[in-house]
Scaffold this motif. Sequence first.
Motif, PDB file in Angstrom:
ATOM      1  N   PRO A   3       0.596 -18.965 -15.706  1.00  0.00           N
ATOM      2  CA  PRO A   3      -0.268 -19.474 -16.776  1.00  0.00           C
ATOM      3  C   PRO A   3      -1.132 -20.623 -16.257  1.00  0.00           C
ATOM      4  CG  PRO A   3       2.013 -20.112 -17.158  1.00  0.00           C
ATOM      5  CD  PRO A   3       2.001 -19.222 -15.951  1.00  0.00           C
ATOM      6  N   SER A   4      -2.320 -20.728 -16.793  1.00  0.00           N
ATOM      7  CA  SER A   4      -3.218 -21.781 -16.329  1.00  0.00           C
ATOM      8  C   SER A   4      -3.513 -22.803 -17.428  1.00  0.00           C
ATOM      9  CB  SER A   4      -4.511 -21.165 -15.812  1.00  0.00           C
ATOM     10  OG  SER A   4      -5.115 -20.400 -16.817  1.00  0.00           O
ATOM     11  N   ASP A   5      -2.747 -22.761 -18.519  1.00  0.00           N
ATOM     12  CA  ASP A   5      -2.977 -23.685 -19.625  1.00  0.00           C
ATOM     13  C   ASP A   5      -2.792 -25.147 -19.243  1.00  0.00           C
ATOM     14  OD1 ASP A   5      -3.579 -21.664 -21.309  1.00  0.00           O
ATOM     15  OD2 ASP A   5      -1.871 -21.937 -22.646  1.00  0.00           O
ATOM     16  N   ASP A   6      -2.016 -25.417 -18.215  1.00  0.00           N
ATOM     17  CA  ASP A   6      -1.792 -26.815 -17.838  1.00  0.00           C
ATOM     18  C   ASP A   6      -2.864 -27.337 -16.872  1.00  0.00           C
ATOM     19  OD1 ASP A   6      -1.125 -25.515 -15.490  1.00  0.00           O
ATOM     20  OD2 ASP A   6       0.917 -26.298 -15.396  1.00  0.00           O
ATOM     21  N   PRO A  13      -8.110 -31.633  -5.038  1.00  0.00           N
ATOM     22  CA  PRO A  13      -6.797 -31.785  -4.425  1.00  0.00           C
ATOM     23  C   PRO A  13      -5.698 -31.625  -5.478  1.00  0.00           C
ATOM     24  CG  PRO A  13      -7.781 -33.935  -4.768  1.00  0.00           C
ATOM     25  CD  PRO A  13      -8.806 -32.922  -5.182  1.00  0.00           C
ATOM     26  N   PRO A  14      -4.463 -31.452  -5.023  1.00  0.00           N
ATOM     27  CA  PRO A  14      -3.358 -31.287  -5.977  1.00  0.00           C
ATOM     28  C   PRO A  14      -3.278 -32.475  -6.937  1.00  0.00           C
ATOM     29  CG  PRO A  14      -2.625 -30.827  -3.750  1.00  0.00           C
ATOM     30  CD  PRO A  14      -4.012 -31.383  -3.640  1.00  0.00           C
ATOM     31  N   LEU A  15      -2.952 -32.177  -8.176  1.00  0.00           N
ATOM     32  CA  LEU A  15      -2.852 -33.219  -9.197  1.00  0.00           C
ATOM     33  C   LEU A  15      -1.533 -33.966  -9.082  1.00  0.00           C
ATOM     34  CD1 LEU A  15      -4.189 -31.071 -12.137  1.00  0.00           C
ATOM     35  CD2 LEU A  15      -5.344 -32.999 -11.076  1.00  0.00           C
ATOM     36  N   PRO A  16      -1.511 -35.226  -9.484  1.00  0.00           N
ATOM     37  CA  PRO A  16      -0.240 -35.952  -9.483  1.00  0.00           C
ATOM     38  C   PRO A  16       0.767 -35.247 -10.388  1.00  0.00           C
ATOM     39  CG  PRO A  16      -2.078 -37.439  -9.937  1.00  0.00           C
ATOM     40  CD  PRO A  16      -2.624 -36.058  -9.944  1.00  0.00           C
ATOM     41  N   SER A  17       2.031 -35.318 -10.033  1.00  0.00           N
ATOM     42  CA  SER A  17       3.060 -34.591 -10.780  1.00  0.00           C
ATOM     43  C   SER A  17       3.214 -35.082 -12.216  1.00  0.00           C
ATOM     44  CB  SER A  17       4.403 -34.681 -10.059  1.00  0.00           C
ATOM     45  OG  SER A  17       4.788 -36.038  -9.947  1.00  0.00           O
ATOM     46  N   ASP A  18       2.835 -36.324 -12.485  1.00  0.00           N
ATOM     47  CA  ASP A  18       2.993 -36.852 -13.845  1.00  0.00           C
ATOM     48  C   ASP A  18       1.729 -36.679 -14.699  1.00  0.00           C
ATOM     49  OD1 ASP A  18       1.511 -38.659 -12.380  1.00  0.00           O
ATOM     50  OD2 ASP A  18       2.397 -40.422 -13.333  1.00  0.00           O
ATOM     51  N   TRP A  19       0.682 -36.032 -14.157  1.00  0.00           N
ATOM     52  CA  TRP A  19      -0.564 -35.859 -14.896  1.00  0.00           C
ATOM     53  C   TRP A  19      -0.414 -34.764 -15.938  1.00  0.00           C
ATOM     54  CZ3 TRP A  19      -4.113 -31.812 -15.483  1.00  0.00           C
ATOM     55  CH2 TRP A  19      -5.331 -32.176 -16.064  1.00  0.00           C
ATOM     56  N   THR A  20      -0.891 -35.031 -17.125  1.00  0.00           N
ATOM     57  CA  THR A  20      -0.932 -34.013 -18.175  1.00  0.00           C
ATOM     58  C   THR A  20      -2.336 -34.002 -18.773  1.00  0.00           C
ATOM     59  OG1 THR A  20      -0.140 -35.581 -19.827  1.00  0.00           O
ATOM     60  CG2 THR A  20       1.517 -34.189 -18.788  1.00  0.00           C
ATOM     61  N   PRO A  21      -2.888 -32.815 -18.962  1.00  0.00           N
ATOM     62  CA  PRO A  21      -4.245 -32.725 -19.521  1.00  0.00           C
ATOM     63  C   PRO A  21      -4.231 -33.001 -21.015  1.00  0.00           C
ATOM     64  CG  PRO A  21      -3.356 -30.541 -19.208  1.00  0.00           C
ATOM     65  CD  PRO A  21      -2.338 -31.501 -18.653  1.00  0.00           C
ATOM     66  N   PRO A  22      -5.348 -33.442 -21.565  1.00  0.00           N
ATOM     67  CA  PRO A  22      -5.429 -33.613 -23.023  1.00  0.00           C
ATOM     68  C   PRO A  22      -5.370 -32.239 -23.701  1.00  0.00           C
ATOM     69  CG  PRO A  22      -7.361 -34.550 -21.907  1.00  0.00           C
ATOM     70  CD  PRO A  22      -6.547 -33.853 -20.877  1.00  0.00           C
ATOM     71  N   TRP A  23      -4.495 -32.105 -24.675  1.00  0.00           N
ATOM     72  CA  TRP A  23      -4.312 -30.816 -25.341  1.00  0.00           C
ATOM     73  C   TRP A  23      -5.567 -30.364 -26.071  1.00  0.00           C
ATOM     74  CZ3 TRP A  23      -0.940 -27.514 -23.883  1.00  0.00           C
ATOM     75  CH2 TRP A  23       0.234 -27.953 -23.282  1.00  0.00           C
ATOM     76  N   ASP A  24      -6.333 -31.300 -26.599  1.00  0.00           N
ATOM     77  CA  ASP A  24      -7.578 -30.915 -27.270  1.00  0.00           C
ATOM     78  C   ASP A  24      -8.526 -30.209 -26.299  1.00  0.00           C
ATOM     79  OD1 ASP A  24      -6.754 -31.939 -29.697  1.00  0.00           O
ATOM     80  OD2 ASP A  24      -7.746 -33.861 -29.410  1.00  0.00           O
ATOM     81  N   LEU A  25      -8.585 -30.700 -25.072  1.00  0.00           N
ATOM     82  CA  LEU A  25      -9.422 -30.082 -24.048  1.00  0.00           C
ATOM     83  C   LEU A  25      -8.937 -28.665 -23.747  1.00  0.00           C
ATOM     84  CD1 LEU A  25     -11.625 -30.147 -21.852  1.00  0.00           C
ATOM     85  CD2 LEU A  25      -9.920 -31.192 -20.343  1.00  0.00           C
ATOM     86  N   ILE A  26      -7.642 -28.491 -23.624  1.00  0.00           N
ATOM     87  CA  ILE A  26      -7.084 -27.167 -23.335  1.00  0.00           C
ATOM     88  C   ILE A  26      -7.429 -26.192 -24.457  1.00  0.00           C
ATOM     89  CG2 ILE A  26      -4.919 -25.877 -23.120  1.00  0.00           C
ATOM     90  CD1 ILE A  26      -3.814 -28.302 -21.620  1.00  0.00           C
ATOM     91  N   ASP A  27      -7.279 -26.635 -25.704  1.00  0.00           N
ATOM     92  CA  ASP A  27      -7.593 -25.772 -26.843  1.00  0.00           C
ATOM     93  C   ASP A  27      -9.054 -25.350 -26.821  1.00  0.00           C
ATOM     94  OD1 ASP A  27      -4.966 -26.101 -27.693  1.00  0.00           O
ATOM     95  OD2 ASP A  27      -5.481 -27.703 -29.097  1.00  0.00           O
ATOM     96  N   GLN A  28      -9.956 -26.277 -26.537  1.00  0.00           N
ATOM     97  CA  GLN A  28     -11.383 -25.978 -26.504  1.00  0.00           C
ATOM     98  C   GLN A  28     -11.724 -25.035 -25.354  1.00  0.00           C
ATOM     99  OE1 GLN A  28     -13.417 -29.781 -26.574  1.00  0.00           O
ATOM    100  NE2 GLN A  28     -12.108 -30.461 -28.247  1.00  0.00           N
ATOM    101  N   LEU A  29     -11.138 -25.250 -24.191  1.00  0.00           N
ATOM    102  CA  LEU A  29     -11.376 -24.360 -23.052  1.00  0.00           C
ATOM    103  C   LEU A  29     -10.852 -22.953 -23.329  1.00  0.00           C
ATOM    104  CD1 LEU A  29     -10.537 -26.713 -20.042  1.00  0.00           C
ATOM    105  CD2 LEU A  29     -12.791 -25.808 -20.676  1.00  0.00           C
ATOM    106  N   ASN A  30      -9.716 -22.855 -24.013  1.00  0.00           N
ATOM    107  CA  ASN A  30      -9.157 -21.546 -24.342  1.00  0.00           C
ATOM    108  C   ASN A  30     -10.077 -20.770 -25.280  1.00  0.00           C
ATOM    109  OD1 ASN A  30      -6.910 -21.716 -22.708  1.00  0.00           O
ATOM    110  ND2 ASN A  30      -5.610 -22.558 -24.307  1.00  0.00           N
ATOM    111  N   VAL A  31     -10.696 -21.453 -26.234  1.00  0.00           N
ATOM    112  CA  VAL A  31     -11.644 -20.779 -27.129  1.00  0.00           C
ATOM    113  C   VAL A  31     -12.832 -20.284 -26.320  1.00  0.00           C
ATOM    114  CG1 VAL A  31     -13.311 -21.119 -28.999  1.00  0.00           C
ATOM    115  CG2 VAL A  31     -10.997 -21.997 -29.223  1.00  0.00           C
TER     116      VAL A  31
END
Length: 125
Positions: A3-6, A13-31
């Motif tokens: 899955p690529s939702d995260d 470069p690789p993201l830091p292990s503690d990084w989390t994307p804003p959920w609003d951004l993920i929802d908008q990208l999914n649409v």
Amino acid sequence: MKPSDDLRLYSIPPLPSDWTPPWDLIDQLNVFAGQLYLRDYTSYLRLCRFLGVPTSTGDFATNTAIRRNLFNIPGGFEEMEMTFSDSPLPAVMTLLGIRSRGRPFAQTHMGKILQGQLLREKDFE
């Protein structure tokens, strides 16, 4: 397929292990990507708030015609946060129609949202 939702798939470069994307951004990208199913009920609530679609069983839930046309009702969004000045639903429906290449999507989460149907938590189980 992973899955690529995260937003970590193929990040350079690789993201830091503690990084989390804003959920609003993920929802908008999914649409925009044409995703027809939502991850969970919380994603549904966030997306409906973004699109200006009511999610409660209040006054608007009893009348499908009203739910579909809230942008035309004065005071229809008094309790909702507004993102758009006009309804984005026709544009989203067109986009999903293009992305799905003409295949029906009315029975998916997004199809039901665009038809003015309310989803419940059990719809995500």
